[in-house]
Design a protein around this motif. Structure first.
Motif, mmCIF file in Angstrom:
data_model
loop_
_atom_site.group_PDB
_atom_site.id
_atom_site.type_symbol
_atom_site.label_atom_id
_atom_site.label_comp_id
_atom_site.label_asym_id
_atom_site.label_seq_id
_atom_site.Cartn_x
_atom_site.Cartn_y
_atom_site.Cartn_z
ATOM 1 N N ILE A 139 -3.030 10.435 102.773
ATOM 2 C CA ILE A 139 -3.662 9.249 103.367
ATOM 3 C C ILE A 139 -3.112 7.988 102.722
ATOM 4 O O ILE A 139 -2.786 7.015 103.410
ATOM 5 C CB ILE A 139 -5.193 9.326 103.229
ATOM 6 N N MET A 140 -2.974 8.003 101.400
ATOM 7 C CA MET A 140 -2.467 6.808 100.722
ATOM 8 C C MET A 140 -1.016 6.514 101.094
ATOM 9 O O MET A 140 -0.634 5.356 101.269
ATOM 10 C CB MET A 140 -2.632 6.958 99.215
ATOM 11 N N VAL A 141 -0.194 7.553 101.238
ATOM 12 C CA VAL A 141 1.202 7.352 101.634
ATOM 13 C C VAL A 141 1.278 6.803 103.059
ATOM 14 O O VAL A 141 2.044 5.874 103.331
ATOM 15 C CB VAL A 141 1.999 8.673 101.503
ATOM 16 N N VAL A 142 0.469 7.366 103.954
ATOM 17 C CA VAL A 142 0.494 6.898 105.348
ATOM 18 C C VAL A 142 0.046 5.444 105.430
ATOM 19 O O VAL A 142 0.663 4.639 106.136
ATOM 20 C CB VAL A 142 -0.383 7.816 106.237
ATOM 21 N N VAL A 143 -1.007 5.088 104.696
ATOM 22 C CA VAL A 143 -1.473 3.696 104.714
ATOM 23 C C VAL A 143 -0.392 2.764 104.177
ATOM 24 O O VAL A 143 -0.134 1.696 104.745
ATOM 25 C CB VAL A 143 -2.792 3.554 103.910
ATOM 26 N N THR B 120 1.814 -0.204 106.341
ATOM 27 C CA THR B 120 1.847 -1.622 105.959
ATOM 28 C C THR B 120 3.259 -2.091 105.607
ATOM 29 O O THR B 120 3.428 -3.208 105.143
ATOM 30 C CB THR B 120 0.901 -1.892 104.778
ATOM 31 N N GLY B 121 4.244 -1.221 105.793
ATOM 32 C CA GLY B 121 5.621 -1.645 105.623
ATOM 33 C C GLY B 121 6.300 -1.195 104.348
ATOM 34 O O GLY B 121 7.453 -1.525 104.118
ATOM 35 N N SER B 122 5.630 -0.445 103.499
ATOM 36 C CA SER B 122 6.258 0.044 102.270
ATOM 37 C C SER B 122 7.146 1.238 102.577
ATOM 38 O O SER B 122 6.957 1.943 103.569
ATOM 39 C CB SER B 122 5.203 0.457 101.254
ATOM 40 N N ALA B 123 8.078 1.477 101.698
ATOM 41 C CA ALA B 123 8.976 2.628 101.849
ATOM 42 C C ALA B 123 8.292 3.878 101.306
ATOM 43 O O ALA B 123 7.329 3.802 100.550
ATOM 44 C CB ALA B 123 10.274 2.373 101.086
ATOM 45 N N PHE B 124 8.796 5.038 101.720
ATOM 46 C CA PHE B 124 8.270 6.309 101.217
ATOM 47 C C PHE B 124 8.515 6.382 99.708
ATOM 48 O O PHE B 124 9.609 6.112 99.234
ATOM 49 C CB PHE B 124 8.955 7.469 101.939
ATOM 50 N N VAL B 125 7.491 6.770 98.967
ATOM 51 C CA VAL B 125 7.568 6.725 97.505
ATOM 52 C C VAL B 125 8.282 7.925 96.899
ATOM 53 O O VAL B 125 8.600 7.910 95.716
ATOM 54 C CB VAL B 125 6.150 6.604 96.894
ATOM 55 N N TRP C 26 8.896 12.472 96.893
ATOM 56 C CA TRP C 26 8.115 13.711 96.853
ATOM 57 C C TRP C 26 7.396 13.919 95.529
ATOM 58 O O TRP C 26 6.442 14.679 95.451
ATOM 59 C CB TRP C 26 9.022 14.896 97.167
ATOM 60 N N SER C 27 7.854 13.251 94.476
ATOM 61 C CA SER C 27 7.166 13.406 93.184
ATOM 62 C C SER C 27 5.767 12.803 93.218
ATOM 63 O O SER C 27 4.950 13.077 92.344
ATOM 64 C CB SER C 27 7.990 12.757 92.070
ATOM 65 N N TYR C 28 5.469 12.004 94.225
ATOM 66 C CA TYR C 28 4.135 11.418 94.392
ATOM 67 C C TYR C 28 3.080 12.498 94.649
ATOM 68 O O TYR C 28 1.893 12.279 94.435
ATOM 69 C CB TYR C 28 4.177 10.421 95.554
ATOM 70 N N PHE C 29 3.519 13.683 95.074
ATOM 71 C CA PHE C 29 2.596 14.769 95.392
ATOM 72 C C PHE C 29 2.432 15.758 94.237
ATOM 73 O O PHE C 29 1.809 16.807 94.405
ATOM 74 C CB PHE C 29 3.047 15.493 96.658
#
Length: 167
Positions: free
Chosen positions: A123-127, A131-136, A138-141
């Protein structure tokens, strides 16, 4: 360490203790750490919300999850409402199956917590992406996995103050 639920009766949980755990989680989130070392730390506020929603659903519910999400948004200076949305949704999912979750042993609960924390991160990645941010990346998971591994320890620690002293 056994992954079974405790079989003894516990003392009632005080609201002060619930508040103290949330304050502690917010303070842990505010601890300044070297850049890059936070990639593996779980979301302690999210873990505590799930713990209390599963074990004390009458005291911690979707409204508390939303308020803690606002506190997390303000404390992390992130996108306002991002954590609130994610925490509210995962609290709703946990509350919808709460009676089943309390019957699971800690290993099964850890798997459910992994799924809920992954949902939280998605949910946080999709939000962010909306809003225009790049994908952070896979280590975010990785933090949900660490949080799920810590779930049995968290549960055992949270039960310590409420066990009857056997004399």
């Amino acid at each position: 360490m056994s992954l079974d639920r405790p079989k003894e009766l516990l003392k009632p949980v005080k609201r002060r203790f619930i508040l103290l755990t949330f304050v502690t989680a917010v303070l842990v989130e505010l601890v300044p750490l070297p850049h890059g070392s936070t990639r593996w730390l779980p979301d302690f506020i999210g873990l505590l919300i799930l713990y209390w929603v599963i074990n004390q659903p009458r005291r911690v519910n979707i409204g508390i999850a939303f308020m803690m999400g606002i506190v997390a948004d303000v404390s992390t200076a992130g996108l306002f409402g991002q954590h609130a949305l994610a925490y509210s949704f995962t609290a709703f999912l946990a509350l919808s199956r709460q009676r089943q979750l309390v019957m699971f042993n800690l290993g099964q609960q850890a798997l459910v917590v992994l799924g809920l924390m992954l949902t939280n991160q998605i949910i946080m990645v999709v939000v962010r992406m909306l809003t225009g941010s790049a994908f952070v990346g896979w280590s975010y998971f990785l933090p949900p996995l660490i949080g799920a591994l810590l779930w049995p320890l968290l549960t055992k620690l949270m039960l310590i103050p409420y066990r009857h002293n056997s004399v």
